[in-house]
Design an enzyme around this catalytic site. Sequence first.
Site, PDB file in Angstrom:
ATOM      1  N   THR A  93      38.018   2.547  41.782  1.00 13.37           N
ATOM      2  CA  THR A  93      37.117   2.304  40.664  1.00 13.37           C
ATOM      3  C   THR A  93      35.806   1.687  41.161  1.00 13.37           C
ATOM      4  O   THR A  93      35.795   0.769  41.981  1.00 13.37           O
ATOM      5  CB  THR A  93      37.780   1.390  39.628  1.00 13.37           C
ATOM      6  N   ASN A 118      49.262  -4.710  43.577  1.00 16.00           N
ATOM      7  CA  ASN A 118      47.895  -5.036  43.976  1.00 16.00           C
ATOM      8  C   ASN A 118      47.205  -5.814  42.871  1.00 16.00           C
ATOM      9  O   ASN A 118      47.463  -5.616  41.687  1.00 16.00           O
ATOM     10  CB  ASN A 118      47.120  -3.763  44.318  1.00 16.00           C
ATOM     11  N   PHE A 122      38.895  -4.486  41.443  1.00 20.36           N
ATOM     12  CA  PHE A 122      37.720  -3.602  41.495  1.00 20.36           C
ATOM     13  C   PHE A 122      36.748  -4.012  42.610  1.00 20.36           C
ATOM     14  O   PHE A 122      35.530  -4.083  42.414  1.00 20.36           O
ATOM     15  CB  PHE A 122      36.966  -3.585  40.160  1.00 20.36           C
ATOM     16  N   SER A 183      43.263  -1.259  34.133  1.00 19.00           N
ATOM     17  CA  SER A 183      43.669  -2.083  35.268  1.00 19.00           C
ATOM     18  C   SER A 183      44.056  -3.471  34.769  1.00 19.00           C
ATOM     19  O   SER A 183      43.352  -4.061  33.947  1.00 19.00           O
ATOM     20  CB  SER A 183      42.529  -2.209  36.278  1.00 19.00           C
ATOM     21  N   ASN A 185      43.940  -6.086  36.591  1.00 17.77           N
ATOM     22  CA  ASN A 185      43.379  -7.052  37.536  1.00 17.77           C
ATOM     23  C   ASN A 185      41.963  -7.506  37.228  1.00 17.77           C
ATOM     24  O   ASN A 185      41.382  -8.284  37.977  1.00 17.77           O
ATOM     25  CB  ASN A 185      43.441  -6.468  38.948  1.00 17.77           C
ATOM     26  N   THR A 186      41.381  -7.004  36.135  1.00 10.03           N
ATOM     27  CA  THR A 186      40.102  -7.503  35.639  1.00 10.03           C
ATOM     28  C   THR A 186      40.368  -8.181  34.307  1.00 10.03           C
ATOM     29  O   THR A 186      40.897  -7.547  33.392  1.00 10.03           O
ATOM     30  CB  THR A 186      39.087  -6.356  35.456  1.00 10.03           C
ATOM     31  N   LYS A 225      41.914   6.669  31.451  1.00 11.52           N
ATOM     32  CA  LYS A 225      43.149   6.251  32.122  1.00 11.52           C
ATOM     33  C   LYS A 225      43.766   5.096  31.352  1.00 11.52           C
ATOM     34  O   LYS A 225      43.108   4.066  31.131  1.00 11.52           O
ATOM     35  CB  LYS A 225      42.854   5.831  33.564  1.00 11.52           C
ATOM     36  N   ASN A 254      48.180   4.118  34.540  1.00  8.21           N
ATOM     37  CA  ASN A 254      47.768   3.153  35.558  1.00  8.21           C
ATOM     38  C   ASN A 254      48.991   2.359  36.005  1.00  8.21           C
ATOM     39  O   ASN A 254      50.124   2.668  35.631  1.00  8.21           O
ATOM     40  CB  ASN A 254      46.691   2.232  34.972  1.00  8.21           C
TER      41      ASN A 254
END
Length: 364
Positions: A93, A118, A122, A183, A185-186, A225, A254
């Site tokens: 990304t 993970n 990004f 995601s 993770n953000t 996604k 995802n």
Amino acid sequence: MLYRNVGKPVFFRIDPEKAHHLVIGGLHKTAKMPGGISLLNKLYGVNETPDLAVDLFGIHFPTPVGLAAGLDKNAEAVEGFSSIGFGFMEVGTVTPVGQPGNDQPRLFRLPPDEAFINRMGFNNKGAEAMANTLAALPARRIPIAVNIGKNKVTPNEEAHLDYEKCISALYPHADFFVVNISSPNTPDLRALQHGSELASLLSSVMHEMKVHNERSGKSKAVLVKIAPDVSDEELEYMVDTIAASGVSGIIATNTTISREGLTHTNAKETGGLSGRPLKQRSTEIISRIYRQTEGRLPIIGSGGIFNSEDAYEKIRAGASLVEIYTALIYEGPEINRRIHRGLRELLARDGFTHISEAVGANHR
């Protein structure tokens, strides 16, 4: 066998993120060497066959198996990945402004579970840097999808501006776009999947695409996604909203925040889980999307594909194309030839002459 017996044992003794960079750097350098692309293609390439080539979104895909986003975040190894049997690949990304991502360590192997966790966040060099890299490529061998996201510091109410900036910077260089709102993770990114925020974001994205489509005289596809960690009601609303927005399709799915069934100690780490444990849930979501849309909204299936049977399950559930990522690391670059050969055998077994006949077969 070479990878399993030599390459994998070496890579799995190295820190996962360092190994990741070695793969990207190695493919980049090999592709630049005289004869390097020919060598990669000879070792790992997949010959296009009429039964598995796919035409979708106005794009020709020589094989139905692509590389998911996250491995080549800055489009640095496109030539290398294009030479080892993929039919398409996602890069990114990417965000408008480059950012370092989350603190290390942020990538973890779970070998007995054949999975990764993970929390990269990004990490990338930014949209302009990617545009320059893609512009410098010679004629591309496979379609390239650019996966776009928002910067960590951008509040959700301004997220649409980040997606618009990515489209503007990268429109000439993408064969199609993927809007990443899933995601884990953000912070707060997944909130963009729900409520009026999703409709508003996609409206902005489609308006920006319309501007560039009209300016260029082309019509490029946009996919969304989605995450696997949604209720049935949330998924139904998301799919309705996505379909109404006019986007071209959905990538399902995802990574997941679920840790169900894991055995490795790294299961305690936060972040998105990819790999074999995601297989069943992602296939279930593909099936639900296909039923809800009656097969009218194309789906790219992603999550837990390690062999041709896994890919075929997703195709029969409703996926027109599929993607791998974690399996490439665990199984090596030979995996594309094995999946391609196996898919041809499965199609013949079921009496299909082309992969399109198998898409959604479970629902008929």
